[in-house]
Design a protein around this motif. Structure first.
Motif, PDB file in Angstrom:
ATOM      1  N   GLN A   1      -7.912  -0.199   3.850  1.00  0.00           N
ATOM      2  CA  GLN A   1      -6.728   0.413   3.209  1.00  0.00           C
ATOM      3  C   GLN A   1      -6.124  -0.807   2.290  1.00  0.00           C
ATOM      4  OE1 GLN A   1      -4.400   0.856   6.820  1.00  0.00           O
ATOM      5  NE2 GLN A   1      -4.849   3.082   6.981  1.00  0.00           N
ATOM      6  N   LEU A   2      -6.265  -2.067   2.613  1.00  0.00           N
ATOM      7  CA  LEU A   2      -6.046  -3.121   1.856  1.00  0.00           C
ATOM      8  C   LEU A   2      -6.763  -3.137   0.471  1.00  0.00           C
ATOM      9  CD1 LEU A   2      -5.407  -6.025   4.131  1.00  0.00           C
ATOM     10  CD2 LEU A   2      -3.763  -5.264   2.497  1.00  0.00           C
ATOM     11  N   GLU A   3      -7.937  -2.847   0.638  1.00  0.00           N
ATOM     12  CA  GLU A   3      -8.986  -2.508  -0.466  1.00  0.00           C
ATOM     13  C   GLU A   3      -8.739  -1.805  -1.447  1.00  0.00           C
ATOM     14  OE1 GLU A   3     -13.586  -3.979   0.551  1.00  0.00           O
ATOM     15  OE2 GLU A   3     -12.803  -2.339   1.553  1.00  0.00           O
ATOM     16  N   VAL A   4      -8.145  -0.568  -0.798  1.00  0.00           N
ATOM     17  CA  VAL A   4      -7.688   0.737  -1.781  1.00  0.00           C
ATOM     18  C   VAL A   4      -6.434   0.243  -2.350  1.00  0.00           C
ATOM     19  CG1 VAL A   4      -6.762   2.987  -1.619  1.00  0.00           C
ATOM     20  CG2 VAL A   4      -8.797   2.493  -0.359  1.00  0.00           C
ATOM     21  N   LEU A   5      -5.590  -0.519  -1.850  1.00  0.00           N
ATOM     22  CA  LEU A   5      -4.278  -0.924  -2.472  1.00  0.00           C
ATOM     23  C   LEU A   5      -4.556  -1.940  -3.648  1.00  0.00           C
ATOM     24  CD1 LEU A   5      -1.332  -1.199  -2.468  1.00  0.00           C
ATOM     25  CD2 LEU A   5      -1.265  -2.696  -0.581  1.00  0.00           C
ATOM     26  N   GLY A   6      -5.661  -2.807  -3.465  1.00  0.00           N
ATOM     27  CA  GLY A   6      -5.878  -3.741  -4.316  1.00  0.00           C
ATOM     28  C   GLY A   6      -6.489  -3.089  -5.593  1.00  0.00           C
ATOM     29  N   GLN A   7      -7.143  -2.013  -5.340  1.00  0.00           N
ATOM     30  CA  GLN A   7      -7.778  -1.012  -6.483  1.00  0.00           C
ATOM     31  C   GLN A   7      -6.799  -0.304  -7.234  1.00  0.00           C
ATOM     32  OE1 GLN A   7     -11.161  -0.959  -7.503  1.00  0.00           O
ATOM     33  NE2 GLN A   7     -11.174  -2.607  -6.251  1.00  0.00           N
ATOM     34  N   LEU A   8      -5.778  -0.058  -6.548  1.00  0.00           N
ATOM     35  CA  LEU A   8      -4.438   0.822  -6.934  1.00  0.00           C
ATOM     36  C   LEU A   8      -3.761  -0.417  -7.717  1.00  0.00           C
ATOM     37  CD1 LEU A   8      -2.891   2.624  -4.125  1.00  0.00           C
ATOM     38  CD2 LEU A   8      -4.071   3.686  -6.127  1.00  0.00           C
ATOM     39  N   ALA A   9      -3.564  -1.667  -7.504  1.00  0.00           N
ATOM     40  CA  ALA A   9      -2.901  -2.689  -8.173  1.00  0.00           C
ATOM     41  C   ALA A   9      -3.595  -2.905  -9.606  1.00  0.00           C
ATOM     42  CB  ALA A   9      -3.018  -3.777  -7.492  1.00  0.00           C
ATOM     43  N   LEU A  10      -4.910  -2.655  -9.656  1.00  0.00           N
ATOM     44  CA  LEU A  10      -5.482  -2.682 -10.821  1.00  0.00           C
ATOM     45  C   LEU A  10      -5.445  -1.381 -11.863  1.00  0.00           C
ATOM     46  CD1 LEU A  10      -8.813  -4.621  -9.522  1.00  0.00           C
ATOM     47  CD2 LEU A  10      -7.026  -5.552 -10.772  1.00  0.00           C
ATOM     48  N   GLY A  11      -4.998  -0.568 -11.277  1.00  0.00           N
ATOM     49  CA  GLY A  11      -4.527   0.747 -12.041  1.00  0.00           C
ATOM     50  C   GLY A  11      -5.760   1.752 -12.148  1.00  0.00           C
ATOM     51  N   LYS A  12      -6.367   1.658 -10.960  1.00  0.00           N
ATOM     52  CA  LYS A  12      -7.547   2.559 -11.142  1.00  0.00           C
ATOM     53  C   LYS A  12      -7.562   3.774 -10.854  1.00  0.00           C
ATOM     54  CE  LYS A  12     -11.271  -1.260 -10.921  1.00  0.00           C
ATOM     55  NZ  LYS A  12     -12.347  -1.711 -10.282  1.00  0.00           N
ATOM     56  N   SER A  13      -8.189   4.782 -11.016  1.00  0.00           N
ATOM     57  CA  SER A  13      -8.171   6.155 -10.539  1.00  0.00           C
ATOM     58  C   SER A  13      -8.713   6.348  -9.277  1.00  0.00           C
ATOM     59  CB  SER A  13      -8.574   7.154 -11.785  1.00  0.00           C
ATOM     60  OG  SER A  13     -10.128   6.954 -11.777  1.00  0.00           O
ATOM     61  N   ASN A  14      -8.758   7.721  -8.858  1.00  0.00           N
ATOM     62  CA  ASN A  14      -9.321   7.715  -7.333  1.00  0.00           C
ATOM     63  C   ASN A  14     -11.042   7.851  -7.579  1.00  0.00           C
ATOM     64  OD1 ASN A  14      -6.957   8.072  -6.092  1.00  0.00           O
ATOM     65  ND2 ASN A  14      -7.268  10.345  -5.765  1.00  0.00           N
ATOM     66  N   GLN A  15     -11.294   8.217  -8.742  1.00  0.00           N
ATOM     67  CA  GLN A  15     -12.752   8.339  -8.942  1.00  0.00           C
ATOM     68  C   GLN A  15     -13.191   6.793  -9.183  1.00  0.00           C
ATOM     69  OE1 GLN A  15     -14.978  10.936  -8.997  1.00  0.00           O
ATOM     70  NE2 GLN A  15     -16.445   9.334  -9.165  1.00  0.00           N
ATOM     71  N   GLU A  16     -12.433   6.130 -10.003  1.00  0.00           N
ATOM     72  CA  GLU A  16     -12.857   4.548  -9.948  1.00  0.00           C
ATOM     73  C   GLU A  16     -12.922   3.794  -8.907  1.00  0.00           C
ATOM     74  OE1 GLU A  16     -11.643   3.729 -14.737  1.00  0.00           O
ATOM     75  OE2 GLU A  16      -9.794   3.722 -13.167  1.00  0.00           O
TER      76      GLU A  16
END
Length: 205
Positions: free
Chosen positions: A145-160
């Motif tokens: 979940q932290l990894e997903v949050l980290g990716q969200l923080a980078l502005g990435k889409s679900n696909q990315e």
């Protein structure tokens, strides 16, 4: 011997000079990618490796692999500023510390020396505070979940995010929904703001 993993030449030189000035550290070697870093570690076995998170593409699974390759040497993560979610993931990956580029040079050197001496180089644990309001919203999230949050923080889409973490978009959607609920975020943008908040006294579990 030490190793600096940083793609930008000027930052690479600056970090290398700082390492040179730390007790017991000789002329550093350099790598501009995680792949090069693993090759360098297999040859040189550095005692200290500094890894820039941007150069690592915020890939904490790969960081974890690097930590394993580097043993018995230590890996210290360098970030632009304090991001609790990233600090938590660096700790999860086995890094010996999480330092930020907004430290002054002497504080940065002191932090590296402290790590070499076996000290802790992560922001203090807010869970030990009696004031619940100082505890980070990310406390209690799983590593994934932290990894997903980290990716969200980078502005990435679900696909990315799915491509970066090598999971399905359906799994990403489930994780995103869970993360938003657990941290009390109204939407993805709000979640990114929560992940990216800088707290000088705040720190990770």
């Amino acid at each position: 011997m030490s190793l600096v993993v940083e793609e930008k030449p000027i930052c690479r030189s600056a970090l290398g000079q700082i390492l040179l000035e730390c007790r017991g550290q000789g002329q550093p070697r350099f790598a501009s990618s995680m792949e090069e870093a693993i090759d360098e570690i297999s040859i040189a076995k550095p005692s200290v490796t500094l890894v820039d998170l941007f150069t690592a593409n915020y890939d904490f699974q790969k960081l974890k692999q690097l930590v394993v390759h580097a043993k018995p040497g230590m890996v210290i993560v360098v970030d632009d500023r304090v991001t609790p979610a990233f600090a938590s993931l660096a700790k999860w990956a086995g890094a010996a510390g999480y330092l930020t580029k907004d430290l002054d040079v002497e504080a940065f050197k002191h932090a590296i020396t402290t790590a070499i001496d076996g000290g802790v180089n992560f922001p203090a644990d807010p869970s030990k505070s009696s004031n619940a309001q100082t505890q980070p919203a990310t406390r209690g999230l799983s590593a994934r979940q932290l990894e997903v949050l980290g990716q969200l923080a980078l502005g990435k889409s679900n696909q990315e995010i799915a491509e970066a973490l090598e999971i399905t978009t359906g799994t990403v959607k489930t994780h995103v929904h869970t993360v938003l609920t657990l941290i009390g975020a109204r939407n993805r943008t709000h979640a990114a703001l929560i992940a990216g908040r800088s707290h000088a006294s705040s720190i990770v579990r």
